[in-house]
Design an enzyme around this catalytic site. Structure first.
Site, PDB file in Angstrom:
ATOM      1  N   GLY A   1      17.794   2.830 -21.780  1.00  0.00           N
ATOM      2  CA  GLY A   1      16.739   3.576 -22.116  1.00  0.00           C
ATOM      3  C   GLY A   1      15.437   3.460 -20.945  1.00  0.00           C
TER       4      GLY A   1
ATOM      5  N   GLU B   1      10.520   8.825 -24.105  1.00  0.00           N
ATOM      6  CA  GLU B   1       9.881   9.182 -22.810  1.00  0.00           C
ATOM      7  C   GLU B   1       8.848   8.159 -22.555  1.00  0.00           C
ATOM      8  OE1 GLU B   1       9.085  13.605 -22.645  1.00  0.00           O
ATOM      9  OE2 GLU B   1      10.191  13.978 -24.142  1.00  0.00           O
TER      10      GLU B   1
ATOM     11  N   SER C   1       9.049  19.036 -30.478  1.00  0.00           N
ATOM     12  CA  SER C   1      10.323  18.087 -29.481  1.00  0.00           C
ATOM     13  C   SER C   1      11.276  19.349 -29.116  1.00  0.00           C
ATOM     14  CB  SER C   1      11.092  17.126 -30.336  1.00  0.00           C
ATOM     15  OG  SER C   1      10.185  16.202 -30.591  1.00  0.00           O
TER      16      SER C   1
END
Length: 386
Positions: free
Chosen positions: A139, A365, A93
């Site tokens: 989100g 994501e 990440s």
């Protein structure tokens, strides 16, 4: 050849791709594996130090060209992500957010001055970036973001909050996405700008070897030169996410491979009822099913990488990879835990750490549901999004 390469997929890799993989694997073996269990337990990671080491090897923005970036192939970048996440999802990440989100946003949408200011030092790991799209209440629906940017003379003034931002507390520059009167726009914001406040998110049960924060923007005044001139509309941040998701398609395989290799070694050496665990039919059935799913995921990742290198990769194809590979990697991690029995929950083994990390990878994501709807729209021609 690895026993997990049942289909001899490695033979389709070039010598350069295998060499890059070997270099990254050695880096992880030397600088991540000996320490990552401790980092995870303590909820910390020497991210800046690691970034500089990664920069020396050209891993940051490695698939980008110019400005000190390596210009590697998409497949080589994917293999690097696989090896990094075999160490820990948080380590991958760090590299993904730096290169495929923050750097890519500036490289793709920034001005010549912005690229020259930020990218060379970011590629070297001397400057850290983050990508601030997610908000506390928004989100999966970034189009509803509440962060605002308004013009004030020649300046822009930003106000809002971003949440769950990887690298936030160590970042020198944040790529901030905000709503304006002309639509969604992106800004390269030095984190030392007055009005920018960053708070670390603690007490995480997942991605503990990763830096995560909340960014508050309280009337942050920026010059016009801070706006990314080519970033127009929601398609700009979504384009960045497509870049990062490609790395996740590969990275999740790394976590799954580490779990599988751990389970194989354990089953071969652990004796129960006078025999190795690996000799029991049910254990072999578990291992066989997991190895098949891993092989399918590897083939999928390689196909997407080749499409990317041919400049033919579509976002919905990346959704196929992200949905399948993360979902199957998590299932593999959980199944491997059962082979290790009680030892599977011990920090002496990486399996439950990987499983916990993959719980986050499953939803960041783009949740599995979002990717299912992307694929569903491709199949039917009808959008199920509100």
């Amino acid at each position: 050849m690895s026993p997990l390469d049942l289909l001899d997929v490695d033979s389709s890799l070039s010598a350069e791709e295998r060499q890059i993989r070997a270099v990254v694997r050695q880096l992880v073996d030397d600088q991540v594996r000996p320490y990552v269990a401790g980092w995870y337990e303590e909820g910390r990671v020497p991210a800046r130090e690691l970034a500089r080491e990664f920069g020396k090897l050209g891993l940051l923005g490695m698939h980008l060209t110019g400005y000190g970036c390596a210009g590697s192939s998409a497949v080589a970048y994917g293999l690097a992500c696989l090896e990094l996440e075999a160490g820990d999802s948080g380590i991958r990440s760090l590299v993904s957010v730096q290169g495929a989100l923050a750097m890519y946003a500036i490289w793709r949408y920034g001005s010549a001055e912005q690229k020259q200011r930020w990218l060379p030092t970011m590629a070297a790991g001397e400057t850290i970036g983050c990508f601030a799209l997610t908000e506390p209440d928004h989100g999966s629906d970034p189009a509803s973001m509440a962060t605002r940017a308004r013009r004030d003379g020649d300046d822009w003034v930003l106000h809002g909050t971003k949440m769950w931002i990887t690298n936030a507390t160590i970042a020198d520059v944040a790529v901030i996405w905000a709503r304006t009167d002309e639509g969604i726009r992106g800004f390269a914001v030095p984190t030392g700008t007055p009005g920018v406040t960053v708070r670390e998110i603690r007490r995480k049960m997942s991605l503990r070897a990763s830096v995560t924060g909340e960014i508050s923007l309280d009337d942050v005044r920026l010059p016009a030169s801070a706006r990314l001139p080519e970033a127009v509309g929601l398609k700009a941040p979504l384009g960045c996410l497509t870049e990062a998701r490609h790395g996740i398609v590969w990275g999740a395989l790394g976590a799954a491979r580490d779990c599988l290799e751990t389970a194989l070694e354990y089953a071969g050496s652990r004796t129960q009822f006078g025999r190795p665990l690996a000799s029991f039919q049910l254990t072999q059935a578990k291992l066989a099913d997991m190895a098949v799913e891993w092989s399918k995921g590897y083939l999928l990742a390689l196909q997407l990488g080749r499409l990317a290198d041919a400049d033919r990769l579509r976002p919905d194809q990346v959704s196929v990879g992200k949905l399948n590979n993360v979902r199957e990697a998590l299932a593999i991690a959980r199944q491997c835990r059962t082979i290790l029995g009680a030892n599977g929950v011990s920090g002496a083994y990486p399996v439950l750490r990987h499983a916990n990390n993959l719980e986050s990878v499953l939803t960041y994501e783009g949740t599995s549901e979002i990717h299912q709807l992307v694929i569903g729209q491709r199949l039917t021609g009808l959008s199920a999004f509100a």
